[in-house]
Design a protein around this motif. Structure first.
Motif, short mmCIF file in Angstrom:
data_model
loop_
_atom_site.label_atom_id
_atom_site.label_comp_id
_atom_site.label_asym_id
_atom_site.label_seq_id
_atom_site.Cartn_x
_atom_site.Cartn_y
_atom_site.Cartn_z
N GLY A 120 11.17 42.02 63.40
CA GLY A 120 9.93 42.08 62.63
C GLY A 120 9.38 43.49 62.57
N LEU A 121 9.37 44.15 63.73
CA LEU A 121 8.75 45.47 63.78
C LEU A 121 9.62 46.52 63.08
N ALA A 122 10.95 46.35 63.17
CA ALA A 122 11.83 47.34 62.53
C ALA A 122 11.71 47.27 61.02
N THR A 123 11.43 46.08 60.49
CA THR A 123 11.39 45.95 59.03
C THR A 123 9.97 46.05 58.48
N VAL A 124 9.02 46.37 59.35
CA VAL A 124 7.64 46.58 58.90
C VAL A 124 7.58 47.74 57.91
N ALA A 125 8.56 48.64 57.99
CA ALA A 125 8.57 49.80 57.11
C ALA A 125 8.50 49.41 55.63
N PHE A 126 9.04 48.26 55.26
CA PHE A 126 9.10 47.92 53.82
C PHE A 126 7.72 47.63 53.23
N PRO A 127 6.98 46.68 53.81
CA PRO A 127 5.62 46.52 53.28
C PRO A 127 4.81 47.82 53.37
N LEU A 128 5.12 48.59 54.41
CA LEU A 128 4.43 49.86 54.57
C LEU A 128 4.70 50.79 53.38
N MET A 129 5.96 50.83 52.94
CA MET A 129 6.30 51.64 51.77
C MET A 129 5.51 51.20 50.55
N VAL A 130 5.42 49.88 50.41
CA VAL A 130 4.73 49.33 49.25
C VAL A 130 3.26 49.75 49.26
N ILE A 131 2.63 49.61 50.41
CA ILE A 131 1.21 49.93 50.51
C ILE A 131 0.98 51.42 50.32
N LEU A 132 1.83 52.18 50.98
CA LEU A 132 1.69 53.64 50.92
C LEU A 132 1.84 54.13 49.49
N SER A 181 0.66 49.42 45.87
CA SER A 181 1.23 48.07 45.75
C SER A 181 1.15 47.53 44.33
N ARG A 182 0.18 47.98 43.55
CA ARG A 182 0.04 47.39 42.22
C ARG A 182 0.86 48.14 41.17
N SER A 183 1.54 49.19 41.57
CA SER A 183 2.24 49.97 40.57
C SER A 183 3.74 49.74 40.67
N LEU A 184 4.42 49.81 39.55
CA LEU A 184 5.86 49.58 39.50
C LEU A 184 6.58 50.63 40.34
N LEU A 185 6.17 51.88 40.19
CA LEU A 185 6.86 52.97 40.87
C LEU A 185 6.33 53.23 42.27
N GLY A 186 5.21 52.57 42.61
CA GLY A 186 4.61 52.80 43.93
C GLY A 186 5.59 52.60 45.08
N PRO A 187 6.23 51.42 45.15
CA PRO A 187 7.16 51.19 46.25
C PRO A 187 8.29 52.22 46.30
N VAL A 188 8.75 52.67 45.12
CA VAL A 188 9.82 53.67 45.10
C VAL A 188 9.31 54.97 45.73
N ALA A 189 8.13 55.38 45.30
CA ALA A 189 7.55 56.60 45.87
C ALA A 189 7.37 56.44 47.37
N GLY A 190 6.88 55.26 47.78
CA GLY A 190 6.68 55.01 49.21
C GLY A 190 7.98 55.14 49.98
N ALA A 191 9.07 54.58 49.43
CA ALA A 191 10.36 54.62 50.12
C ALA A 191 10.84 56.07 50.26
N PHE A 192 10.69 56.86 49.20
CA PHE A 192 11.17 58.24 49.28
C PHE A 192 10.30 59.07 50.21
N VAL A 193 9.00 58.88 50.12
CA VAL A 193 8.12 59.67 51.00
C VAL A 193 8.39 59.32 52.47
N LEU A 194 8.40 58.01 52.77
CA LEU A 194 8.62 57.62 54.17
C LEU A 194 10.02 58.01 54.62
N GLY A 195 11.00 57.92 53.70
CA GLY A 195 12.36 58.29 54.07
C GLY A 195 12.48 59.77 54.39
N TYR A 196 11.74 60.58 53.65
CA TYR A 196 11.91 62.02 53.81
C TYR A 196 10.98 62.66 54.82
#
Ligand SMILES: Nc1ncnc2c1ncn2[C@@H]1O[C@H](COP(=O)(O)OP(=O)(O)OP(=O)(O)O)[C@@H](O)[C@H]1O
Ligand SMILES: [Mg+2]
Lengths: 243, 655
Positions: B540-552, B555-570
């Motif tokens: 559960g805790l290891a995969t918390v990153a995904f909703p986190l990406m969405v929020i960061l 969440s209401r934008s199409l590209l939001g989660p993508v941006a979240g994934a790249f920012v958190l990844g980098y």
């Protein structure tokens, strides 16, 4: 002497204001009844006085001191108690606990007041161990009023005390409120739909129509046609025995 | 018989500790309609503090525990005053902030004390022997303290003015405040008190168990399980549920198979959801008050200039690994792209239903493991594994969703978290298929297709990026279907949708399974990027990153989660962080975003970009008119006013 003074009050829920440039005052020791149709803004007025809503303009003063925007619990300490529309009795508390919750002050003092309330509301004494949710509507209204009086407020705001009650019970309520007036030094601002009840208790009346005060004055100076207008021209029962 | 009695005593001890954890969860929920995710981590922190004071500084045990409790209570006070109070009624944002605090606290503990388990020096030693029964003294101490606290707590709640205030504001905060209850302060006191009880449980627990910084997630699951089974808000219920959980776990340990014991809390939660979603003692209302997540306002419609900028960014995305240069940077690009697919799935489900899913991490794991299994056992390649993993993730989601979609809002989120942990347990225990804790290794690449070869990190990234673009197109299209419109209507008004005869639950389930398919894609991509899968990746805790990406990201934008994934990844790459500090950074990012940009990065950027040309023009006009051209001023003002109005109506334009 003016106890509560409202000037130029404008307040709403984000959209168009519900009350606009509203003036009203409550004198010491008097009962003021505010009448008006459904949705006129009566409860909104009380909510603003007791600090649930923040006015966008205007002032609310208690003995000259501005109280607009103070939270309800602090306002209660300043002497303004508000019996909410629909009574809102706490069912996870017993009747006695509901009363105690409303009390402000030290132990012995509170015990005295509790005794006093039981004197006035004998039903409540009998039912004091019951959960507040198990009382009948009329008993709940008594409890709601008693609970507010436990704080010994200088101003009591009553929102539709007769709501949903049988005429007999309303009679009782009128008697009780009369007695409370004699016993305590409390000024009352009440909002009512049952016009005859309001008029039989009140010293003065205010009429609200579409968020504006269209009449304010002594009960006998109230024109019945005005009252009718305020309620969209309906026939209004001014006394119990008919108009 | 003596084994039974000894086990029962152990069970009673554990029950007492669980009660101390759960009671905080449940009374805080009563006040704030919110749950503190960091609750279990505070317990761990207190246990570690106790260990530090006793073992390293030589304090006697009792003052050590008291000191630990006071410190943790102080931290809770600061957290309440500085973070939670600011977010006010926004339960969803508050919840996510507590998640950020958990990450911070956990990693903070690792920084201070290291990652390993710590064992308290024996302070309460020995046991009493009664006939052939052995009773450890430490257990007796715990049971007595827990029992005394239980009695004290009940007395406080039932007899004192504070207790009346707590009960009153849990039932009807508005009425309570009109009776003089300072509702916010009572909630704050409850939060601090509840956390202090958890801290005390931590101090006691240190007597009998070794404690590691990573146990916080474990304990909060126990707290959730007890509180959910009891019915959120019910203190006596929590007592009973703690007894059930503590006893059955201890009995399970003694008489059954140890490795499945952690599943008991999951089974209890699922059981209660099926039988009685509001819990055994819960008021029906409490459960429904949790309904419906927080749905932020829609993202403003892109203006042409903004679209150009975003299109350019996406186009640039293909060349990212070239631009980044180093091998490590390219590998991260691959992870970011495949995380983005997963984040898109979570984001889409959120937009469609208003529910933030923590359980899509489990479907991601299903996709990855299905791929690994098919590859190892049957020698399948990437392109045959991919559809299989999609189907597997969707089927599992359909079955899981049929049960857990009975919940909504925070409750759904919690249950999703617990369910994901259950999957991780399954992966550990089902060794013949999953390879146990060490997992499955697949050293293979997707090979070449249509003359494109996918071998090195750059090529893999480009494959995943192409998949991401397909996923984005798919999400974009799904959002425009009538199916999506119906779901969103139900999201905004369930009652209305139901009364119009819509099968709301079924539609939700379909959306759940559909988005799980995307998780499957991301899972397979992960397998090929990482060459191996192991259960620890899917807790559960290891995969918390995904909703986190969405929020960061937004969440209401199409590209939001993508941006979240790249920012958190980098983030770790840019700042050269190890995995621990990365988690720290995630926690900080979450707290900051929720406080400062509650709508996420992308909507904020869109708003700035949308306004940029107008601002630029206005600035130019100001420059031009400065040399004394007073007569032109009204015209200029008129134009500026016009530009601003256009901007507003554009913002309002979108659904
Ligand atoms: N929480 C709220 N949010 C938005 N609008 C509200 C809210 N509460 C009341 N209103 C609106 O404000 C207006 C006045 O409402 P208010 O409750 O003051 O009326 P009232 O005079 O007390 O009516 P009634 O006799 O029915 O109690 C109404 O038009 C109502 O729709
Ligand atoms: Mg009203």
């Amino acid at each position: 002497m003016t106890l509560l003074e409202i000037r130029g009050l404008t307040v709403g829920y984000g959209g168009d204001p519900v009350l606009e440039d509203f003036d009203l005052h409550l004198d010491k020791g008097e009962v003021l009844a505010v009448l008006g149709a459904n949705g006129a803004g009566k409860s909104t007025l009380l909510r603003t006085i007791s600090g649930v809503l923040q006015p966008t303009a205007g002032t609310v003063r208690l003995e000259g001191e501005s109280i607009a925007g103070r939270r309800p619990d602090r306002l209660l300490r300043a002497g303004v108690a508000h019996v909410l529309e629909g009574r809102r009795i706490l069912s996870s508390l017993s009747v006695e606990e509901n009363l105690l919750l409303g009390a402000i002050g030290r132990g012995p003092e509170v015990a005295d007041r509790l005794g006093e309330m039981y004197d006035i509301f004998e039903d409540l004494k009998r039912l004091r161990r019951l959960s507040g949710g198990n009382l009948s509507g009329g008993q709940q209204q008594m409890l709601a009023i008693g609970r507010a009086l436990m704080a010994r407020p200088r101003v009591l705001l009553l929102d539709e005390p007769s709501l949903g009650m049988a005429p007999v019970i309303v009679d009782r309520l009128v008697d009780l409120l009369g007695e409370l007036r004699r016993r305590f030094d409390t000024s009352v601002l009440m909002v009512e739909q049952t016009v005859w009840m309001a008029l039989s208790l009140a010293d003065r009346v205010g009429l609200v129509q579409h968020g504006r005060l269209v009449f304010e004055g002594a009960v006998d100076s109230l024109d019945e046609s005005m009252l009718g207008d305020a309620y969209f021209g309906g026939e209004i029962m001014v006394s119990r025995d008919g108009p | 018989m003596s084994l039974f009695i000894e086990t029962a005593i152990g069970g009673l001890t554990l029950s007492g500790l669980y009660f101390l954890i759960a009671v905080g969860v449940t009374i805080v929920f009563g006040q704030t309609r919110n749950i503190n995710f960091a609750h279990g981590q505070f317990l761990v922190f207190a246990a570690l503090l106790t260990w530090e004071f006793v073992n390293n500084r030589g304090y006697p045990y009792v003052p050590a525990v008291i000191l630990a409790v006071v410190i943790v209570a102080g931290m809770a006070f600061v957290m309440d005053a500085l973070l939670l109070r600011r977010l006010g009624d926004n339960a969803f944002a508050s919840f996510l902030v507590t998640l950020g605090v958990l990450l911070l606290l956990q990693q903070g503990s690792v920084e201070i004390w290291g990652p390993s388990s710590q064992q308290l020096r024996p302070v309460v030693i020995g046991r009493w022997v009664i006939g052939d029964i052995f009773v450890p003294r430490a257990d007796v101490v715990i049971v007595i303290v827990a029992a005394a606290l239980t009695v004290g707590l009940f007395t406080l709640l039932q007899r004192s003015r504070f207790g009346r205030s707590v009960r009153a504001s849990a039932e009807d905060p508005l009425a309570a405040s009109h009776l003089g209850v300072p509702v916010r302060r009572v909630a704050g006191a409850t939060f601090v008190g509840g956390t202090a009880l958890a801290a005390l449980a931590g101090g006691l627990m240190a007597l009998i168990f070794p404690i590691s910084p990573f146990d916080g997630g474990f304990f909060i699951i126990k707290g959730f399980a007890v509180a959910l089974v009891a019915g959120l808000g019910s203190v006596p219920g929590a007592g009973l549920a703690a007894l059930v959980l503590g006893m059955s776990e201890t009995m399970g340990q003694a008489y059954w198979r140890t490795e499945w014991v952690p599943a008991i809390s999951f089974v209890l939660i699922i059981g209660i959801l099926v039988l009685r979603p509001s819990g055994f003692f819960g008021r029906k209302a409490a459960a429904t008050e949790m309904a419906g997540g927080f749905v932020p306002p829609p993202v403003p419609r892109y203006r042409p200039w903004t679209t150009v900028v975003f299109a350019a960014l996406l186009g640039f995305g293909i060349f990212l690994p070239v631009a980044v240069g180093s091998f490590q940077g390219r590998t991260i690009a691959g992870f970011a792209a495949l995380f983005a697919i997963q984040a898109c799935a979570v984001g889409l489900f959120y937009r469609l239903t208003g529910e933030l899913s923590f359980v899509h991490g489990a479907f991601w794991g299903v996709g990855a493991y299905m791929g690994a299994y098919a590859s190892r056992e049957w020698g399948w390649g990437f392109w045959t594994v991919l559809p299989l993993a999609i189907v597997a993730a969707m089927v599992v989601a359909f079955v899981v969703g049929a049960v857990i979609l009975r919940t909504t809002g925070l409750q759904f989120l919690l249950v999703g978290f617990v369910a994901t942990d259950f999957l991780a347990l399954l992966l550990v225990n089902w060794r013949s298929v999953t390879g146990g804790t060490s997992g499955i290794t697949v050293i293979e690449s997707p090979g070449s297709v249509f003359g494109f070869a996918f071998f090195d990190p750059r090529e893999l990234y480009q494959l995943f990026f192409a998949l991401l673009l397909v996923a984005l197109a798919l999400v974009w299209w799904i959002q425009r279907t009538p199916f999506a419109a119906r779901l969103m209507a139900a999201r905004d008004n369930v009652v209305l949708a139901r009364s119009l005869g819509q099968p709301v639950r079924l539609n939700k389930l379909l959306a759940f399974a559909l988005t799980a398919g995307l998780s499957g894609v991301s899972g397979v991509a992960y397998l090929y990027q990482n060459f191996s899968v192991a259960p620890s990746l899917f807790t559960g805790l290891a995969t918390v990153a995904f909703p986190l990406m969405v929020i960061l990201g937004g969440s209401r934008s199409l590209l939001g989660p993508v941006a979240g994934a790249f920012v958190l990844g980098y983030i770790p790459f840019w700042f050269d962080l190890g995995p621990g500090p990365t988690q720290l950074a995630h926690g900080i990012a979450l707290v900051i975003v929720m406080l400062l940009l509650p709508q996420g990065v992308v909507p904020t950027v869109v708003r700035l970009l949308n306004a940029a040309p107008g601002r630029l023009r206005a600035a130019l006009e100001t420059l031009r008119r400065t040399p004394g051209a007073r007569s032109r001023r009204p015209e200029v003002d008129g134009r500026r006013y016009g530009a601003r109005r256009q901007g507003r109506s554009a913002e309002r334009g979108e659904r």
